[in-house]
Design a protein around this motif. Structure first.
Motif, mmCIF file in Angstrom:
data_model
loop_
_atom_site.group_PDB
_atom_site.id
_atom_site.type_symbol
_atom_site.label_atom_id
_atom_site.label_comp_id
_atom_site.label_asym_id
_atom_site.label_seq_id
_atom_site.Cartn_x
_atom_site.Cartn_y
_atom_site.Cartn_z
ATOM 1 N N MET A 19 9.125 -10.620 11.749
ATOM 2 C CA MET A 19 9.459 -9.480 10.926
ATOM 3 C C MET A 19 10.602 -8.725 11.597
ATOM 4 S SD MET A 19 6.925 -6.315 9.891
ATOM 5 C CE MET A 19 5.607 -7.443 9.601
ATOM 6 N N SER A 20 11.674 -8.522 10.867
ATOM 7 C CA SER A 20 12.791 -7.813 11.474
ATOM 8 C C SER A 20 12.565 -6.312 11.363
ATOM 9 C CB SER A 20 14.101 -8.208 10.789
ATOM 10 O OG SER A 20 14.233 -7.545 9.561
ATOM 11 N N ASN A 63 14.548 -4.135 10.416
ATOM 12 C CA ASN A 63 15.166 -3.566 9.225
ATOM 13 C C ASN A 63 14.187 -3.469 8.071
ATOM 14 O OD1 ASN A 63 17.530 -3.482 10.638
ATOM 15 N ND2 ASN A 63 18.334 -5.361 9.779
ATOM 16 N N ASP A 64 13.199 -4.352 8.033
ATOM 17 C CA ASP A 64 12.234 -4.374 6.942
ATOM 18 C C ASP A 64 11.160 -3.309 7.100
ATOM 19 O OD1 ASP A 64 13.593 -6.566 6.016
ATOM 20 O OD2 ASP A 64 12.184 -8.010 6.844
ATOM 21 N N LYS A 117 5.767 -1.998 5.351
ATOM 22 C CA LYS A 117 6.780 -2.960 4.955
ATOM 23 C C LYS A 117 6.546 -3.324 3.499
ATOM 24 C CE LYS A 117 8.650 -7.520 5.718
ATOM 25 N NZ LYS A 117 8.328 -8.869 6.047
ATOM 26 N N ASP A 118 7.602 -3.204 2.694
ATOM 27 C CA ASP A 118 7.541 -3.633 1.300
ATOM 28 C C ASP A 118 7.712 -5.141 1.302
ATOM 29 O OD1 ASP A 118 7.817 -4.161 -1.380
ATOM 30 O OD2 ASP A 118 9.454 -2.748 -1.712
ATOM 31 N N GLU A 119 6.673 -5.854 0.878
ATOM 32 C CA GLU A 119 6.715 -7.316 0.899
ATOM 33 C C GLU A 119 7.524 -7.880 -0.276
ATOM 34 O OE1 GLU A 119 5.715 -8.845 3.458
ATOM 35 O OE2 GLU A 119 4.351 -7.431 4.406
ATOM 36 N N GLY A 120 7.936 -6.996 -1.199
ATOM 37 C CA GLY A 120 8.792 -7.422 -2.291
ATOM 38 C C GLY A 120 8.063 -7.946 -3.513
#
Length: 134
Positions: A1-2, A4-5, A16-19
């Motif tokens: 996990m970067s 930025n996420d 973290k928004d997993e999208g």
């Protein structure tokens, strides 16, 4: 996990928004600096409703309890049983193995909102500076 996420909230939590309408939540590194040991983890049951600004669970540490909140409203999709059964995993790997829960959100995450407000403020300051120069 970067990095930025991952977004921080409440000062000691990350999400973290997993999208796919799912948000993962955990303790961030700042929180882990405040104590040496996690004694227990209490998290909600799967399918429980989650609301913003309402306590979802509690982590007992050697320095006292930490309340867990959600950055979004929704339904608890998954609880990290490994973190509940072995809280040390949170200390060892808070962003990967040590996540706390996943929420299926019923709202859209507007992550750019704060950044847009800051940008508008900067433009106002720039305009004022230009007026001062005249």
């Amino acid at each position: 996990m970067s990095d930025n996420d991952v977004k921080n909230f409440m000062g000691y939590l990350w999400y973290k928004d997993e999208g796919d309408g799912t948000v993962t939540i955990g303790l961030n590194e700042d929180a882990l600096e405040d104590f040496e040991e996690i004694l227990s983890v209490e998290l909600p049951q799967e399918n429980e409703k989650a609301q913003t600004d309402v306590i979802l669970g509690t982590i007992e540490t050697d320095d006292g309890p930490l309340d867990i909140y959600s950055p979004v409203a929704g339904v608890v999709l998954e609880v990290n049983q490994q973190a509940v059964e072995d809280p040390a995993v949170i200390m060892e790997d808070p962003y990967e193995e040590g996540w706390l829960l996943r929420i299926e959100t019923t709202e859209t995450l507007d992550e750019d909102e704060d950044e847009e407000e800051e940008d508008e403020d900067d433009e106002d300051e720039d305009a004022e500076e230009d007026e001062d120069d005249n």
